[in-house]
Write a protein that holds these residues in place. Structure first.
Motif, PDB file in Angstrom:
ATOM      1  N   ILE A   1      58.980 -15.419  32.239  1.00  0.00           N
ATOM      2  CA  ILE A   1      58.578 -15.356  33.643  1.00  0.00           C
ATOM      3  C   ILE A   1      57.326 -14.499  33.793  1.00  0.00           C
ATOM      4  O   ILE A   1      56.387 -14.859  34.522  1.00  0.00           O
ATOM      5  N   ILE A   2      57.289 -13.367  33.103  1.00  0.00           N
ATOM      6  CA  ILE A   2      56.103 -12.499  33.156  1.00  0.00           C
ATOM      7  C   ILE A   2      54.871 -13.290  32.713  1.00  0.00           C
ATOM      8  O   ILE A   2      53.830 -13.289  33.383  1.00  0.00           O
ATOM      9  N   ALA A   3      54.988 -13.979  31.579  1.00  0.00           N
ATOM     10  CA  ALA A   3      53.859 -14.764  31.079  1.00  0.00           C
ATOM     11  C   ALA A   3      53.533 -15.919  32.016  1.00  0.00           C
ATOM     12  O   ALA A   3      52.353 -16.245  32.228  1.00  0.00           O
ATOM     13  N   GLY A   4      54.554 -16.534  32.590  1.00  0.00           N
ATOM     14  CA  GLY A   4      54.347 -17.713  33.420  1.00  0.00           C
ATOM     15  C   GLY A   4      53.717 -17.424  34.760  1.00  0.00           C
ATOM     16  O   GLY A   4      53.037 -18.284  35.335  1.00  0.00           O
ATOM     17  N   LEU A   5      53.920 -16.236  35.290  1.00  0.00           N
ATOM     18  CA  LEU A   5      53.362 -15.888  36.597  1.00  0.00           C
ATOM     19  C   LEU A   5      51.865 -15.641  36.557  1.00  0.00           C
ATOM     20  O   LEU A   5      51.184 -15.751  37.580  1.00  0.00           O
ATOM     21  N   ALA A   6      51.347 -15.291  35.395  1.00  0.00           N
ATOM     22  CA  ALA A   6      49.984 -14.764  35.305  1.00  0.00           C
ATOM     23  C   ALA A   6      49.017 -15.743  34.661  1.00  0.00           C
ATOM     24  O   ALA A   6      49.389 -16.518  33.770  1.00  0.00           O
ATOM     25  N   ALA A   7      47.769 -15.682  35.093  1.00  0.00           N
ATOM     26  CA  ALA A   7      46.713 -16.456  34.439  1.00  0.00           C
ATOM     27  C   ALA A   7      46.373 -15.873  33.075  1.00  0.00           C
ATOM     28  O   ALA A   7      45.860 -16.576  32.205  1.00  0.00           O
TER      29      ALA A   7
ATOM     30  N   ALA B   1      47.488  -9.147  41.505  1.00  0.00           N
ATOM     31  CA  ALA B   1      48.869  -8.695  41.376  1.00  0.00           C
ATOM     32  C   ALA B   1      49.126  -8.419  39.900  1.00  0.00           C
ATOM     33  O   ALA B   1      48.955  -9.305  39.054  1.00  0.00           O
ATOM     34  N   VAL B   2      49.499  -7.186  39.582  1.00  0.00           N
ATOM     35  CA  VAL B   2      49.761  -6.787  38.198  1.00  0.00           C
ATOM     36  C   VAL B   2      51.241  -7.012  37.915  1.00  0.00           C
ATOM     37  O   VAL B   2      52.114  -6.444  38.572  1.00  0.00           O
ATOM     38  N   VAL B   3      51.533  -7.858  36.919  1.00  0.00           N
ATOM     39  CA  VAL B   3      52.905  -8.247  36.586  1.00  0.00           C
ATOM     40  C   VAL B   3      53.341  -7.504  35.337  1.00  0.00           C
ATOM     41  O   VAL B   3      52.617  -7.467  34.338  1.00  0.00           O
ATOM     42  N   SER B   4      54.547  -6.917  35.375  1.00  0.00           N
ATOM     43  CA  SER B   4      55.105  -6.284  34.189  1.00  0.00           C
ATOM     44  C   SER B   4      56.626  -6.247  34.315  1.00  0.00           C
ATOM     45  O   SER B   4      57.190  -6.788  35.270  1.00  0.00           O
ATOM     46  N   GLY B   5      57.281  -5.614  33.318  1.00  0.00           N
ATOM     47  CA  GLY B   5      58.726  -5.744  33.208  1.00  0.00           C
ATOM     48  C   GLY B   5      59.544  -4.515  33.516  1.00  0.00           C
ATOM     49  O   GLY B   5      60.739  -4.485  33.217  1.00  0.00           O
ATOM     50  N   LEU B   6      58.922  -3.471  34.117  1.00  0.00           N
ATOM     51  CA  LEU B   6      59.638  -2.257  34.519  1.00  0.00           C
ATOM     52  C   LEU B   6      60.352  -1.559  33.371  1.00  0.00           C
ATOM     53  O   LEU B   6      61.317  -0.835  33.576  1.00  0.00           O
TER      54      LEU B   6
ATOM     55  N   LEU C   1      51.687 -21.422  38.944  1.00  0.00           N
ATOM     56  CA  LEU C   1      51.581 -21.238  37.499  1.00  0.00           C
ATOM     57  C   LEU C   1      52.958 -21.172  36.846  1.00  0.00           C
ATOM     58  O   LEU C   1      53.151 -21.680  35.739  1.00  0.00           O
ATOM     59  N   LEU C   2      53.925 -20.557  37.504  1.00  0.00           N
ATOM     60  CA  LEU C   2      55.268 -20.509  36.944  1.00  0.00           C
ATOM     61  C   LEU C   2      55.885 -21.904  36.916  1.00  0.00           C
ATOM     62  O   LEU C   2      56.564 -22.279  35.955  1.00  0.00           O
ATOM     63  N   ALA C   3      55.654 -22.682  37.964  1.00  0.00           N
ATOM     64  CA  ALA C   3      56.177 -24.046  38.015  1.00  0.00           C
ATOM     65  C   ALA C   3      55.594 -24.917  36.917  1.00  0.00           C
ATOM     66  O   ALA C   3      56.205 -25.926  36.538  1.00  0.00           O
ATOM     67  N   ALA C   4      54.428 -24.553  36.386  1.00  0.00           N
ATOM     68  CA  ALA C   4      53.783 -25.346  35.347  1.00  0.00           C
ATOM     69  C   ALA C   4      54.417 -25.171  33.977  1.00  0.00           C
ATOM     70  O   ALA C   4      54.106 -25.929  33.049  1.00  0.00           O
ATOM     71  N   LEU C   5      55.318 -24.186  33.808  1.00  0.00           N
ATOM     72  CA  LEU C   5      55.997 -24.028  32.530  1.00  0.00           C
ATOM     73  C   LEU C   5      56.880 -25.238  32.254  1.00  0.00           C
ATOM     74  O   LEU C   5      57.314 -25.932  33.158  1.00  0.00           O
ATOM     75  N   GLU C   6      57.167 -25.467  30.980  1.00  0.00           N
ATOM     76  CA  GLU C   6      58.007 -26.601  30.633  1.00  0.00           C
ATOM     77  C   GLU C   6      59.448 -26.417  31.104  1.00  0.00           C
ATOM     78  O   GLU C   6      60.126 -27.388  31.428  1.00  0.00           O
ATOM     79  N   THR C   7      59.914 -25.185  31.146  1.00  0.00           N
ATOM     80  CA  THR C   7      61.258 -24.905  31.669  1.00  0.00           C
ATOM     81  C   THR C   7      61.175 -23.744  32.652  1.00  0.00           C
ATOM     82  O   THR C   7      61.578 -22.619  32.338  1.00  0.00           O
ATOM     83  N   PRO C   8      60.658 -23.973  33.856  1.00  0.00           N
ATOM     84  CA  PRO C   8      60.583 -22.890  34.842  1.00  0.00           C
ATOM     85  C   PRO C   8      61.976 -22.510  35.326  1.00  0.00           C
ATOM     86  O   PRO C   8      62.903 -23.331  35.290  1.00  0.00           O
ATOM     87  N   PRO C   9      62.161 -21.285  35.785  1.00  0.00           N
ATOM     88  CA  PRO C   9      63.471 -20.899  36.333  1.00  0.00           C
ATOM     89  C   PRO C   9      63.789 -21.747  37.568  1.00  0.00           C
ATOM     90  O   PRO C   9      62.977 -21.806  38.495  1.00  0.00           O
TER      91      PRO C   9
END
Length: 379
Positions: free
Chosen positions: A220-226, A143-148, A89-97
């Motif tokens: 990245i947070i948005a890109g990792l998650a469905a 997996a719960v994704v957040s920004g600490l 899902l992250l790779a699907a972004l237009e500009t992945p890291p």
């Protein structure tokens, strides 16, 4: 395409290319595509910059060698865009890291993920809600994704850590280097995420968090998650940036409604008004995630072209001859213009225009803006 087996010299060349002046994700991918590998791209940089009107030196090798040593000393590793472990899902972004640094359990990137974000100065009730949602989601294998960050982020990580024995986990994405803790009082929490979950960073090790780093972390947070769930957020908060980035990427955007009398609920209520899905339980969230299959289902904002779209999605060298220098400076000004507009007006190929932009960028004469727009540096 399959990830190559990277030697130490390959790793050094890739990190040098990405850390060199004027190189961002867009330029990095375009250079890899044009020249085939990072070593060849590095060798070409001085000539490209000269064509843009300036002298240029890539970042010295010894500085990158020191970065690599610092990362390994902190227990971290690199994750490159073409690794099999790089999340789909992250790779699907237009500009992945192009590269991430990580500590922890990389297998969490292969699980279903949901982002849970919100206000730093969150109410006690919202923090409890975020903690309960995260625990319920982790107990169901997510997996719960957040920004600490303070508030909702911290509550989400703590809730997921408490329930991860059921098969889920938590992923923390930070705006600093992976060996830097921010905020300082979260040192214990960040280490727990790194030890029991997964800690990710895009910035080089040793980097202190700056305001301009947080939007990169949010993508990245948005890109990792469905799907992204906003629990509490004030207007114009970073959590709303994450939600809109998720919408642009075609992911589910969910928000917990709140009282109109509490300014911390206005952001969530505005999201719902604009098309985000109202959720009031972990069951609501998992119902949406189980139906998620990739296509965009709601639009808080139209997706924009960022200049990453090429003739195909691979990163093999271009199979066309060098078309020579394309002069596009006369089409540029201090006002941002879309790259596809430059392609139309110049009559040149997309690849030729992109290389001309890289030449100007390396020469310090070009600024890239959101949405794939570019402008000349004002003198």
């Amino acid at each position: 395409m399959p990830a190559p087996d990277l030697t130490d010299s390959d790793v050094l060349a890739r990190i040098r290319l990405l850390r060199s002046p004027g190189i961002g994700p867009v330029s990095y991918f375009q250079l890899l595509r044009r020249f085939g590998d990072a070593a060849a791209a590095l060798e070409a940089l001085p000539d490209l910059a000269a064509r843009g009107g300036a002298r240029y030196q890539p970042v010295p090798a010894h500085r990158v060698e020191a970065e690599i040593a610092r990362l390994h000393g902190a227990g971290g590793q690199y994750l490159f865009h073409d690794s099999p472990a790089y999340p789909r899902l992250l790779a699907a972004l237009e500009t992945p890291p192009p590269v991430l640094t990580w500590r922890g359990d990389l297998a969490l990137l292969g699980q279903g993920a949901v982002a849970l974000v919100g206000a730093r100065n969150a109410s006690a009730g919202a923090c409890r809600l975020a903690r309960d949602y995260a625990a319920a989601l982790a107990a169901r294998g997510y997996a719960v994704v957040s920004g600490l960050a303070r508030g909702i982020d911290a509550a989400a990580h703590r809730g997921a850590l408490a329930a991860m024995e059921c098969g889920g986990g938590t992923i923390g994405v930070i705006a600093s280097g992976i060996d830097v803790t921010y905020p300082p009082e979260h040192a214990e929490l960040q280490e727990a995420v790194a030890q029991r979950g997964l800690l990710l960073a895009e910035m080089p090790p040793g980097t202190e968090p700056l305001a301009r780093h947080f939007p990169f972390r949010n993508r990245i947070i948005a890109g990792l998650a469905a799907g992204t769930v906003v629990v509490e957020a004030a207007p114009r908060s970073g959590s709303l940036i994450t939600a809109r980035l998720a919408a642009e990427a075609g992911r589910e955007v969910m928000a917990v409604p709140g009282s109109p009398l509490d300014s911390r609920s206005r952001g969530c209520n505005d999201l719902i008004r604009d098309g985000a899905i109202l959720v009031q339980s972990a069951d609501n969230i998992t119902e949406l995630l189980e139906r998620f299959d990739g296509p965009q289902r709601l639009k808080l904002r139209e997706p924009v072209w960022t200049g990453m779209e090429m003739e195909d999605s691979s990163f093999t060298p271009l199979a066309v001859p060098d078309e020579g220098q394309v002069e596009i400076t006369h089409l540029l000004s201090a006002a941002p213009v879309a790259t596809d507009e430059l392609i139309r007006q110049s009559g040149a190929s997309a690849g030729a225009v992109q290389m001309a932009l890289i030449e100007l960028e390396l020469a310090g004469r070009l600024i890239r803006h959101a949405g794939g727009r570019v402008s000349l540096v004002q003198v």
